[in-house]
Scaffold this active site. Structure first.
Site, PDB file in Angstrom:
ATOM      1  N   ILE A 116     -55.337  21.662   6.661  1.00 14.52           N
ATOM      2  CA  ILE A 116     -54.462  22.221   7.698  1.00 14.52           C
ATOM      3  C   ILE A 116     -55.056  22.042   9.089  1.00 14.52           C
ATOM      4  O   ILE A 116     -54.406  21.526  10.000  1.00 14.52           O
ATOM      5  CB  ILE A 116     -54.182  23.709   7.428  1.00 14.52           C
ATOM      6  CG1 ILE A 116     -53.615  23.908   6.016  1.00 14.52           C
ATOM      7  CG2 ILE A 116     -53.222  24.260   8.480  1.00 14.52           C
ATOM      8  CD1 ILE A 116     -52.297  23.208   5.761  1.00 14.52           C
ATOM      9  N   ASP A 135     -56.148  30.365   5.813  1.00 14.79           N
ATOM     10  CA  ASP A 135     -56.785  31.595   6.276  1.00 14.79           C
ATOM     11  C   ASP A 135     -57.617  32.291   5.204  1.00 14.79           C
ATOM     12  O   ASP A 135     -58.260  33.300   5.488  1.00 14.79           O
ATOM     13  CB  ASP A 135     -55.733  32.574   6.818  1.00 14.79           C
ATOM     14  CG  ASP A 135     -55.297  32.223   8.229  1.00 14.79           C
ATOM     15  OD1 ASP A 135     -55.924  31.341   8.848  1.00 14.79           O
ATOM     16  OD2 ASP A 135     -54.335  32.836   8.725  1.00 14.79           O
ATOM     17  N   CYS A 172     -58.122  31.361  18.706  1.00 21.63           N
ATOM     18  CA  CYS A 172     -59.244  30.917  17.878  1.00 21.63           C
ATOM     19  C   CYS A 172     -59.629  29.466  18.166  1.00 21.63           C
ATOM     20  O   CYS A 172     -58.772  28.621  18.382  1.00 21.63           O
ATOM     21  CB  CYS A 172     -58.904  31.046  16.397  1.00 21.63           C
ATOM     22  SG  CYS A 172     -59.112  32.698  15.739  1.00 21.63           S
ATOM     23  N   ARG A 228     -54.090  23.064  17.989  1.00 24.90           N
ATOM     24  CA  ARG A 228     -52.859  23.640  17.440  1.00 24.90           C
ATOM     25  C   ARG A 228     -51.782  23.526  18.515  1.00 24.90           C
ATOM     26  O   ARG A 228     -51.450  24.499  19.182  1.00 24.90           O
ATOM     27  CB  ARG A 228     -53.105  25.097  17.026  1.00 24.90           C
ATOM     28  CG  ARG A 228     -54.104  25.203  15.892  1.00 24.90           C
ATOM     29  CD  ARG A 228     -54.033  26.548  15.216  1.00 24.90           C
ATOM     30  NE  ARG A 228     -54.885  27.518  15.873  1.00 24.90           N
ATOM     31  CZ  ARG A 228     -55.064  28.756  15.429  1.00 24.90           C
ATOM     32  NH1 ARG A 228     -54.449  29.168  14.337  1.00 24.90           N
ATOM     33  NH2 ARG A 228     -55.855  29.592  16.061  1.00 24.90           N
ATOM     34  N   PRO A 229     -51.249  22.323  18.716  1.00 22.66           N
ATOM     35  CA  PRO A 229     -50.348  22.087  19.842  1.00 22.66           C
ATOM     36  C   PRO A 229     -49.009  22.798  19.674  1.00 22.66           C
ATOM     37  O   PRO A 229     -48.599  23.138  18.569  1.00 22.66           O
ATOM     38  CB  PRO A 229     -50.169  20.565  19.841  1.00 22.66           C
ATOM     39  CG  PRO A 229     -50.411  20.164  18.424  1.00 22.66           C
ATOM     40  CD  PRO A 229     -51.456  21.110  17.911  1.00 22.66           C
ATOM     41  N   LYS A 259     -50.846  41.089  10.777  1.00 21.04           N
ATOM     42  CA  LYS A 259     -50.853  40.729  12.189  1.00 21.04           C
ATOM     43  C   LYS A 259     -49.942  39.534  12.449  1.00 21.04           C
ATOM     44  O   LYS A 259     -49.195  39.505  13.433  1.00 21.04           O
ATOM     45  CB  LYS A 259     -52.280  40.388  12.634  1.00 21.04           C
ATOM     46  CG  LYS A 259     -52.368  39.982  14.101  1.00 21.04           C
ATOM     47  CD  LYS A 259     -53.662  39.295  14.448  1.00 21.04           C
ATOM     48  CE  LYS A 259     -53.645  37.832  14.066  1.00 21.04           C
ATOM     49  NZ  LYS A 259     -54.713  37.045  14.724  1.00 21.04           N
ATOM     50  N   ASN A 260     -49.979  38.547  11.571  1.00 20.13           N
ATOM     51  CA  ASN A 260     -49.196  37.330  11.782  1.00 20.13           C
ATOM     52  C   ASN A 260     -47.698  37.548  11.625  1.00 20.13           C
ATOM     53  O   ASN A 260     -46.904  36.672  11.957  1.00 20.13           O
ATOM     54  CB  ASN A 260     -49.673  36.228  10.838  1.00 20.13           C
ATOM     55  CG  ASN A 260     -51.039  35.689  11.215  1.00 20.13           C
ATOM     56  OD1 ASN A 260     -51.497  35.878  12.339  1.00 20.13           O
ATOM     57  ND2 ASN A 260     -51.697  35.029  10.278  1.00 20.13           N
TER      58      ASN A 260
END
EC number: 2.5.1.7
Length: 417
Positions: A326, A304, A117, A122-123, A22-23
């Protein structure tokens, strides 16, 4: 709302085919905006986020066709709208990836700030800073990023390693005037996959797979055919499922070279791992051993996979530490695992896990994508029935997970209500 009911059913045995990542698929779909030609993508996972991206591209005027199995055709020649609205962007952070290609090709773009999510901040500041360095004028109004301007090549040094930022700036640079040097790039396999597809489309990129990429701006790109790289996180999730239940499973359409550190940790936990170019076999005949985990950027241990290994460590022999470097707030699965009988405590970004012999089934709630996967893994080894609620998170990243696990002997079913 759907939920999963899971009961322990002994060792898993058989074969599972791994889906495309997906990523990788989401930025590849956004790359279709860079050309008026047709981009043909194969090995695309049919996930909620993929379908949302399809709607987003179609809303911008692109022609998107799919066989609803694993292939997409994206034609950007019909794009007539450079705005990505909140209604679609709010559910998926990857939507920001339309910003770079849309701005580069059309000279303007308007994209709502994204959702996704709930695992901390997560800028997108590195995306915007890089585009401004390339000549874009950017303002944020009413929750939208509004960008305009003709992009020109320059040196962009990202302050932090960011996968999405690297992908957005890489796509933008392919149509910028002149040479762009991107420094401190992410080197994840999904970034490499995007770069390789862009080269097929006519982009001139050197340094692929390294922290510095040099992009010679092309006047225009053309269509191509590309197969999405296999999902290393899905593969790792299935391997953890076998490691916790025991058994022997072969993963097909896998990419072992993209996940060597995960395979090493499974071996450390007691698994026997074999691998070829496109397959991985795991054989687990013992209680797993506790393994320390520290998440770092690729090629280190992936964040992940942290939750899945937390579930494995919960029933492992011994104790260990899991350090998350992370994202903040990525231990939301810990209270749920503890409700199942795990012995896990947290202090800041570190979890301390004391393995227990067996977990007990419980009703648990998924809070994000990978937390969901950890609860499924735990349920496969727990005594009694486990019910995982709010699995819409799971559907964002796993394609038919209950069918794939069921095919190798897991007792797992999806129920509504």
């Amino acid at each position: 709302m759907d939920k999963l009911k899971i009961s322990a059913n002994g060792p898993l045995n058989g074969e599972i085919t791994v889906s495309g990542a997906k990523n990788a698929a989401l930025p590849l779909m956004c790359a279709g905006l860079l050309t008026s030609g047709t981009l043909r993508l194969k090995n695309v996972p049919m996930l909620a986020d993929v379908k949302t991206t399809q709607k987003l591209l179609q809303g911008m005027g692109a022609r998107v066709l799919t066989d609803n199995i694993s292939e997409f055709e994206i034609n950007g020649g019909t794009v007539n709208n450079t705005c990505a609205p909140y209604e679609l962007v709010r559910t998926m952070r990857a939507s920001i990836l339309v910003l770079g290609p849309t701005l580069a090709r059309f000279g303007e773009a308007q994209v709502s700030l994204p959702g996704g999510c709930a695992i901390g901040s997560r800028p997108v500041d590195q995306h915007l800073k890089g585009l401004e360095a390339m000549g874009a004028e950017i303002v944020i109004e009413h929750g939208y990023v509004k960008a305009k301007g003709k992009l020109k090549g320059t040196r962009v040094a990202m302050d932090v390693v960011t996968v999405g930022g690297t992908e957005n700036l890489l796509m933008a640079a392919t149509l910028a005037e002149g040479t762009t040097v991107l420094e401190n790039c992410a080197i994840e396999p999904e970034v490499v996959d995007l770069a390789e597809c862009l080269v097929k489309m006519g982009a001139k990129i050197s340094g692929i797979g390294t922290s510095t990429m040099v992009v010679e701006g092309a006047g225009e790109l053309h269509g191509c055919e590309h197969s999405v790289v296999p999902d290393r996180i899905e593969a790792g999730t299935f391997l953890c499922a076998v490691a916790i239940t025991g058994g022997r499973v072969v993963l097909r359409n896998a990419a072992p070279k993209t996940m060597e550190v995960v395979l090493d940790k499974l071996v450390e936990a007691g698994a026997v791992i074999e691998a070829g170019d496109d397959w991985i076999a795991i054989d687990m005949r013992q209680r797993p051993k506790a393994v320390d985990i520290r998440t770092v950027v690729h090629p280190g241990f992936p964040t992940d996979m942290q939750a899945q290994f937390m579930a494995l460590n919960a029933v492992a022999e011994g104790s260990c530490r899991v350090v998350e470097t992370i994202f903040e707030n990525r231990f939301m699965h810990v209270p749920e695992l503890n409700r199942m009988g795990a012995n896990i405590t947290t202090e800041g970004n570190t979890a301390f896990v004391q393995g227990v012999e067996q977990l007990s089934g419980a009703v648990v709630k998924a809070t994000d994508l990978r937390a969901s996967a950890s609860l499924v893994i735990a349920g496969l080894a727990a005594r009694g029935e486990t019910v995982v609620e709010q699995i819409y998170h799971l559907d964002r990243g796993y394609e038919n997970i209950e069918k794939k696990l069921g095919s190798v002997g897991a007792k797992i079913e999806r129920v509504s209500g």
